[in-house]
Write a protein that holds these residues in place. Sequence first.
Motif, PDB file in Angstrom:
ATOM      1  N   ILE A 140       0.463  -1.267  -0.175  1.00 40.34           N
ATOM      2  CA  ILE A 140       0.509  -0.015   0.241  1.00 40.34           C
ATOM      3  C   ILE A 140       0.822   1.344   0.189  1.00 40.34           C
ATOM      4  CG2 ILE A 140      -2.027   1.389   1.615  1.00 40.34           C
ATOM      5  CD1 ILE A 140      -2.296  -1.741   2.277  1.00 40.34           C
ATOM      6  N   THR A 141       0.955   2.321  -0.719  1.00 33.67           N
ATOM      7  CA  THR A 141       1.317   3.016  -1.043  1.00 33.67           C
ATOM      8  C   THR A 141       0.365   4.562  -0.419  1.00 33.67           C
ATOM      9  OG1 THR A 141       2.285   2.661  -3.265  1.00 33.67           O
ATOM     10  CG2 THR A 141       2.303   4.853  -2.344  1.00 33.67           C
ATOM     11  N   VAL A 142       0.816   5.106   0.571  1.00 35.13           N
ATOM     12  CA  VAL A 142       0.829   5.871   0.875  1.00 35.13           C
ATOM     13  C   VAL A 142       1.755   7.704   1.025  1.00 35.13           C
ATOM     14  CG1 VAL A 142      -0.660   5.210   2.411  1.00 35.13           C
ATOM     15  CG2 VAL A 142       1.074   5.693   3.360  1.00 35.13           C
ATOM     16  N   LEU A 143       1.253   8.832   1.830  1.00 37.11           N
ATOM     17  CA  LEU A 143       1.996   9.928   0.905  1.00 37.11           C
ATOM     18  C   LEU A 143       2.547   9.947   2.681  1.00 37.11           C
ATOM     19  CD1 LEU A 143       3.571  12.334  -0.933  1.00 37.11           C
ATOM     20  CD2 LEU A 143       1.632  13.662  -0.405  1.00 37.11           C
ATOM     21  N   PRO A 144       3.435   9.940   2.744  1.00 37.59           N
ATOM     22  CA  PRO A 144       4.508  10.622   4.771  1.00 37.59           C
ATOM     23  C   PRO A 144       4.488  12.410   4.363  1.00 37.59           C
ATOM     24  CG  PRO A 144       6.186  10.038   3.454  1.00 37.59           C
ATOM     25  CD  PRO A 144       5.584   9.686   2.772  1.00 37.59           C
ATOM     26  N   GLY A 145       2.969  12.780   5.652  1.00 39.12           N
ATOM     27  CA  GLY A 145       2.777  13.942   5.663  1.00 39.12           C
ATOM     28  C   GLY A 145       4.092  14.566   5.869  1.00 39.12           C
ATOM     29  N   SER A 146       5.143  14.737   5.941  1.00 41.88           N
ATOM     30  CA  SER A 146       6.841  16.062   6.339  1.00 41.88           C
ATOM     31  C   SER A 146       6.182  16.061   5.212  1.00 41.88           C
ATOM     32  CB  SER A 146       7.533  15.105   7.127  1.00 41.88           C
ATOM     33  OG  SER A 146       7.915  13.764   6.323  1.00 41.88           O
ATOM     34  N   PHE A 147       6.309  14.808   3.645  1.00 40.96           N
ATOM     35  CA  PHE A 147       7.091  15.096   2.461  1.00 40.96           C
ATOM     36  C   PHE A 147       5.837  16.797   1.976  1.00 40.96           C
ATOM     37  CE2 PHE A 147       8.363  10.898   1.264  1.00 40.96           C
ATOM     38  CZ  PHE A 147       9.715  10.922   2.037  1.00 40.96           C
ATOM     39  N   LEU A 148       4.295  16.998   2.494  1.00 45.30           N
ATOM     40  CA  LEU A 148       4.121  18.227   2.236  1.00 45.30           C
ATOM     41  C   LEU A 148       3.920  19.377   3.383  1.00 45.30           C
ATOM     42  CD1 LEU A 148       0.823  15.837   2.207  1.00 45.30           C
ATOM     43  CD2 LEU A 148       1.833  16.977   0.530  1.00 45.30           C
ATOM     44  N   ALA A 149       5.321  19.095   3.718  1.00 46.75           N
ATOM     45  CA  ALA A 149       5.665  20.629   4.442  1.00 46.75           C
ATOM     46  C   ALA A 149       6.817  20.706   4.852  1.00 46.75           C
ATOM     47  CB  ALA A 149       4.698  20.556   6.362  1.00 46.75           C
ATOM     48  N   ARG A 150       6.997  22.467   5.669  1.00 53.86           N
ATOM     49  CA  ARG A 150       8.584  22.620   5.717  1.00 53.86           C
ATOM     50  C   ARG A 150       8.465  22.802   7.046  1.00 53.86           C
ATOM     51  NH1 ARG A 150       8.829  20.547   1.577  1.00 53.86           N
ATOM     52  NH2 ARG A 150       9.072  21.805  -0.788  1.00 53.86           N
ATOM     53  N   ASP A 151       9.678  23.127   7.242  1.00 50.88           N
ATOM     54  CA  ASP A 151      10.285  22.738   9.070  1.00 50.88           C
ATOM     55  C   ASP A 151      10.057  24.643   8.926  1.00 50.88           C
ATOM     56  OD1 ASP A 151      10.807  20.213   9.336  1.00 50.88           O
ATOM     57  OD2 ASP A 151      13.212  20.347   8.712  1.00 50.88           O
ATOM     58  N   ALA A 152       9.425  24.804   9.428  1.00 49.63           N
ATOM     59  CA  ALA A 152       9.066  26.000   9.303  1.00 49.63           C
ATOM     60  C   ALA A 152       8.210  26.025  11.199  1.00 49.63           C
ATOM     61  CB  ALA A 152       7.979  26.605   8.987  1.00 49.63           C
ATOM     62  N   HIS A 153       9.018  27.159  12.233  1.00 46.99           N
ATOM     63  CA  HIS A 153       8.964  27.608  13.648  1.00 46.99           C
ATOM     64  C   HIS A 153       9.100  26.908  14.675  1.00 46.99           C
ATOM     65  CE1 HIS A 153       6.134  31.232  10.754  1.00 46.99           C
ATOM     66  NE2 HIS A 153       5.950  30.845  10.858  1.00 46.99           N
ATOM     67  N   GLY A 154      10.023  25.764  14.437  1.00 41.21           N
ATOM     68  CA  GLY A 154      11.126  24.523  15.006  1.00 41.21           C
ATOM     69  C   GLY A 154      10.075  23.672  15.308  1.00 41.21           C
ATOM     70  N   VAL A 155       8.804  23.629  13.798  1.00 42.57           N
ATOM     71  CA  VAL A 155       8.482  21.916  14.139  1.00 42.57           C
ATOM     72  C   VAL A 155       7.931  22.104  12.552  1.00 42.57           C
ATOM     73  CG1 VAL A 155       6.255  23.492  14.042  1.00 42.57           C
ATOM     74  CG2 VAL A 155       6.674  21.365  14.151  1.00 42.57           C
ATOM     75  N   ASN A 156       7.777  20.711  11.993  1.00 41.51           N
ATOM     76  CA  ASN A 156       7.601  20.644  10.585  1.00 41.51           C
ATOM     77  C   ASN A 156       5.874  19.956  11.029  1.00 41.51           C
ATOM     78  OD1 ASN A 156       6.399  18.790   8.428  1.00 41.51           O
ATOM     79  ND2 ASN A 156       8.487  18.766   7.543  1.00 41.51           N
ATOM     80  N   PRO A 157       5.140  21.027  10.511  1.00 47.26           N
ATOM     81  CA  PRO A 157       3.854  20.193  10.935  1.00 47.26           C
ATOM     82  C   PRO A 157       3.126  19.142  10.573  1.00 47.26           C
ATOM     83  CG  PRO A 157       3.586  21.811   9.389  1.00 47.26           C
ATOM     84  CD  PRO A 157       4.938  21.741   9.636  1.00 47.26           C
ATOM     85  N   GLY A 158       3.894  18.522   8.898  1.00 50.23           N
ATOM     86  CA  GLY A 158       2.841  17.558   8.163  1.00 50.23           C
ATOM     87  C   GLY A 158       3.971  16.037   9.009  1.00 50.23           C
ATOM     88  N   ALA A 159       5.319  16.007  10.219  1.00 47.08           N
ATOM     89  CA  ALA A 159       6.399  15.203  10.214  1.00 47.08           C
ATOM     90  C   ALA A 159       4.792  14.504  11.502  1.00 47.08           C
ATOM     91  CB  ALA A 159       6.437  15.481  11.038  1.00 47.08           C
ATOM     92  N   GLY A 160       4.846  12.903  11.588  1.00 45.03           N
ATOM     93  CA  GLY A 160       3.556  12.017  12.324  1.00 45.03           C
ATOM     94  C   GLY A 160       2.943  11.756  11.450  1.00 45.03           C
ATOM     95  N   ARG A 161       2.746  12.340  10.213  1.00 46.34           N
ATOM     96  CA  ARG A 161       0.877  11.553   9.715  1.00 46.34           C
ATOM     97  C   ARG A 161       1.321  11.287   8.369  1.00 46.34           C
ATOM     98  NH1 ARG A 161      -3.471  13.983  12.790  1.00 46.34           N
ATOM     99  NH2 ARG A 161      -3.092  15.390  14.260  1.00 46.34           N
ATOM    100  N   VAL A 162       0.159  10.940   7.950  1.00 39.75           N
ATOM    101  CA  VAL A 162       0.343  10.168   6.325  1.00 39.75           C
ATOM    102  C   VAL A 162      -1.202  10.397   6.023  1.00 39.75           C
ATOM    103  CG1 VAL A 162       1.888   8.209   6.713  1.00 39.75           C
ATOM    104  CG2 VAL A 162      -0.420   7.877   7.256  1.00 39.75           C
ATOM    105  N   ARG A 163      -0.908  11.199   4.380  1.00 37.42           N
ATOM    106  CA  ARG A 163      -2.113  11.614   3.270  1.00 37.42           C
ATOM    107  C   ARG A 163      -2.336  10.309   3.255  1.00 37.42           C
ATOM    108  NH1 ARG A 163      -2.293  15.464  -1.291  1.00 37.42           N
ATOM    109  NH2 ARG A 163      -1.749  13.905  -1.970  1.00 37.42           N
ATOM    110  N   LEU A 164      -4.200   9.826   3.203  1.00 36.93           N
ATOM    111  CA  LEU A 164      -4.031   8.414   2.897  1.00 36.93           C
ATOM    112  C   LEU A 164      -5.693   9.530   1.354  1.00 36.93           C
ATOM    113  CD1 LEU A 164      -5.199   6.301   6.087  1.00 36.93           C
ATOM    114  CD2 LEU A 164      -2.871   6.332   4.386  1.00 36.93           C
ATOM    115  N   ALA A 165      -4.979   9.291   0.318  1.00 40.24           N
ATOM    116  CA  ALA A 165      -6.239   9.533  -0.897  1.00 40.24           C
ATOM    117  C   ALA A 165      -7.057   8.617  -0.479  1.00 40.24           C
ATOM    118  CB  ALA A 165      -5.764  10.173  -1.967  1.00 40.24           C
TER     119      ALA A 165
END
Length: 393
Positions: free
Chosen positions: A348-373
């Motif tokens: 199964i292919t899912v997209l890592p959330g960190s790939f959809l975001a940038r490090d900003a203000h000390g955090v990557n807000p997509g890290a620790g999540r995956v996007r399921l379409a």
Amino acid sequence: MNPHLDLLHPYPFQRLRQLLAGVTPPADKPHINLSIGEPKHPTPEVVKQALINALDGLAAYPATLGSESLRRSCANWLQRRYQVTVDPAREVLPVCGSREALFSFVQAVIDPRGETQPVLISPNPFYQIYEGAALLAGAVPHYVNCVAANRFQPDWGSVSEEIWRRTQVVIVCSPGNPTGAVMSLDDWRELFALSDRYGFVIASDECYSEIYFDTPPLGGLEAARLLGRGHERLVMFTSLSKRSNAPGLRSGFVAGDAAILEKFLLFRTYHGSAMSQTVQEASIAAWNDEAHVVENRAAYAAKFAAVTERIGKVLPVSRPDAGFYLWAEVPGGDDAAFARELFAREHITVLPGSFLARDAHGVNPGAGRVRLALVAPLAECVAAAGRIEHFVR
């Protein structure tokens, strides 16, 4: 070569291919792709037939402004959907999909003159076109994190006065990609007040607006109407890709501030992005028909009903406000490792959330999540939910 090209980041799906390179998934498990937001429901017959009937349109150069019939059908749709009245001659402009329009719009709007480099504000996570458009226009992207604690809405209070003074464009995406969050009227009121104070243009990406469950998502022009405003410094972007399952048609429109669209039309005349008359006729058929949109929504709702609770047993996730994504937390917090191992064990292919975001203000807000379409057929989505449940347990 344009030196700004060197500033572009790899696209998320390029990074995903690199992540999965060298992994051999089990051959006895059919591949299920939940990584890309490409609609898989059939394109409506009314759209396909209109395209076929208009093939003679291929013999003529199209006008960049589009036909009066198309602009009027777009305006009529805005009236039906949002009770918003626009002038189809001055406040509506056909575009070759919202992706093309968002990119070219930023090129037309950003003014590089001045002592400081202009800023484009983007939600974070975000659709990567926003960032690329800013960089190639000579602007600096400023990322405003969208996290669960703030209903996945941008925290405008985190933006400094210095950044606001340099900001020329703010892009918002509602319903959001990947979160599915919808801006409230209060959210719009706050953003309009900031636009009035600092003079920036609001580019409202609304391409997921027709995939919802109960309440139709609020649109930018609709919010302006409800707040007694005009369309000053506001342009909305929409598309037939998700609404009508026609991503290959490359058709949408923008609507809003007439003065801005007048200049954008001039840009597009040189840009060479006129929509084929054949595609225009198919687009008219799509915008004029709502029956297929209702059926499309029902198909997505059935998939969310079938899989959200099941996946929720093993991954913290809830049904979004709208759109066709699940934005799920992963155990351990390493979204890339989760995606790679899920592919290796369950195909199964899912997209890592960190790939959809940038490090900003000390955090990557997509890290620790995956996007399921949830774009695959219902049976595949159900099978994927079962495999994910087994994988996590």
